[in-house]
Design an enzyme around this catalytic site. Sequence first.
Site, PDB file in Angstrom:
ATOM      1  N   CYS A   1      40.142  34.089  42.328  1.00  0.00           N
ATOM      2  CA  CYS A   1      39.853  33.229  43.476  1.00  0.00           C
ATOM      3  C   CYS A   1      39.858  31.759  43.107  1.00  0.00           C
ATOM      4  O   CYS A   1      39.837  30.901  43.986  1.00  0.00           O
ATOM      5  CB  CYS A   1      38.531  33.618  44.111  1.00  0.00           C
ATOM      6  SG  CYS A   1      37.184  33.833  42.956  1.00  0.00           S
TER       7      CYS A   1
ATOM      8  N   GLU B   1      30.547  35.807  46.749  1.00  0.00           N
ATOM      9  CA  GLU B   1      31.546  35.062  45.979  1.00  0.00           C
ATOM     10  C   GLU B   1      32.899  35.382  46.587  1.00  0.00           C
ATOM     11  O   GLU B   1      33.425  36.490  46.426  1.00  0.00           O
ATOM     12  CB  GLU B   1      31.505  35.477  44.503  1.00  0.00           C
ATOM     13  CG  GLU B   1      30.166  35.218  43.829  1.00  0.00           C
ATOM     14  CD  GLU B   1      29.792  33.750  43.771  1.00  0.00           C
ATOM     15  OE1 GLU B   1      30.708  32.902  43.850  1.00  0.00           O
ATOM     16  OE2 GLU B   1      28.595  33.443  43.659  1.00  0.00           O
TER      17      GLU B   1
END
Length: 478
Positions: free
Chosen positions: A288, A254
Amino acid sequence: MTAEQNYPSQTIRMRIGDSWVDAERHQEIRDPYRNDCIARAPVSTAQDCEDALACAHAAKSEMAAMPGHERARLLHAAADNVSQRAYEIAEAMTRETGKALRDSRVETQRAAELLHLCAEEAVRIQGEHIPMDATANGAGKMAWLMRFPVGAVAAITPFNGPISLTAHKLGPALAAGNSLVLKPSPKAPLCVHKLVEAVIDAGVPAGAVNTLYGDDIGPQMVRDPRIDFVSFTGSIPVGKLIRDTIGMKRVALELGGVGPTFVHRDADVKAAAIACARNGVLLAGQSCVSVQNIFVHKSVHDSFVEALCNELDRIRFGDPLDLDTEVGTLIDEQAAARVEQMLEQAVEAGAKPLRGWRRNGAQLSGTILTRVTPHMRVVSEEIFGPAMTLQTYEDIEPLFKAISDSPYGLQCGLYTNSLDLAMSAFKTIRTGGVILNGTSRWRSDQMPYGGVKDSGIGREGPKFSIRDMTEERLLVIN
């Protein structure tokens, strides 16, 4: 309201096998807002790593043999422990990361809910019947595809969502019947230690959960042949390095993104502006999927900008321990200085601040930049700070193509009332997810979350992580 500020420094110990182990060397963890030492974190050695790997390898058979209902009971008990210790875990998170306490509390409660979800999934790990009579040589045979634990999982977690993202790895690993070696970020070890204590106290078998600290042992941990699966959340360069060095191991990565969110001409402009302002700066922009690049249709630009700036002005920056504070600090002063440098470079290249920044140590106020170009770092690279860029458009489809052609593909937000446009975005933008009438930052813990291209491999969310952390095995009966 301000939480108790008399916070004694604590020494963290590693969990290896069935013991809490003292390290030979420690590093100080400092509060980024007050700069006082709140913890001494271990710096694990190669021998510590060897011991943890050996324990995880030895425990994987016991974990694989544990029935689903026992794994579910264990995870429900762990979730209850986390809920009961939520304030303690949240305060530790705020003290070491500078995250607003109100957000730390929400994150900790969500982690407890996530562990409950993992418990529920532990008894729903399913295979499938494979019809064999579709071919002549298969006729008369029966076949089943079933899922089995992958073995020992190496999990590496970041500082920005330390409790949530640890739970997203630890919970599914145990639910699937795996053992785990966990290495939290050296910048957020204390709250993760407290989370692990809560899980261990639920009755985890010896060696099923092991913790290591510091960056030095990361390569040793992921390369070791006793590790069967690697789960990493963090930067793109480190993710690529892991992918290139672990050989044939399976992996979930991720990684980063640049938070594109569109506001079309038929959008609820005020709702979009409020959401973009908040999701661009909350958590100090250290997500993010934080809103970074906002694309606004030319016809609604002025009203959107007014509402965006007004909302940003309402957001309260300040002492992370004050429950009235909505945005605390970045993880440290170096991170804030890095973001400030990116903003300064953009302004020097012609960008215009609609709301400028002020920096005080690790704290950075919210920023909105317009007159940006695609080649500016604030547009093309992940800022990971409380800053947004704003661009106008008339034709949206070329922007969809530009996002698809870019290295990033995590999540994309789109505000519109047009179902045709929504379906066009969904079909044509190469990204892990499209959030309709929401920003790029929206996430619910049960959903499949993850990216494509440089933004990652695999999906998080209990059901989907468990799918990744199990392997398929086929049985054919003649």
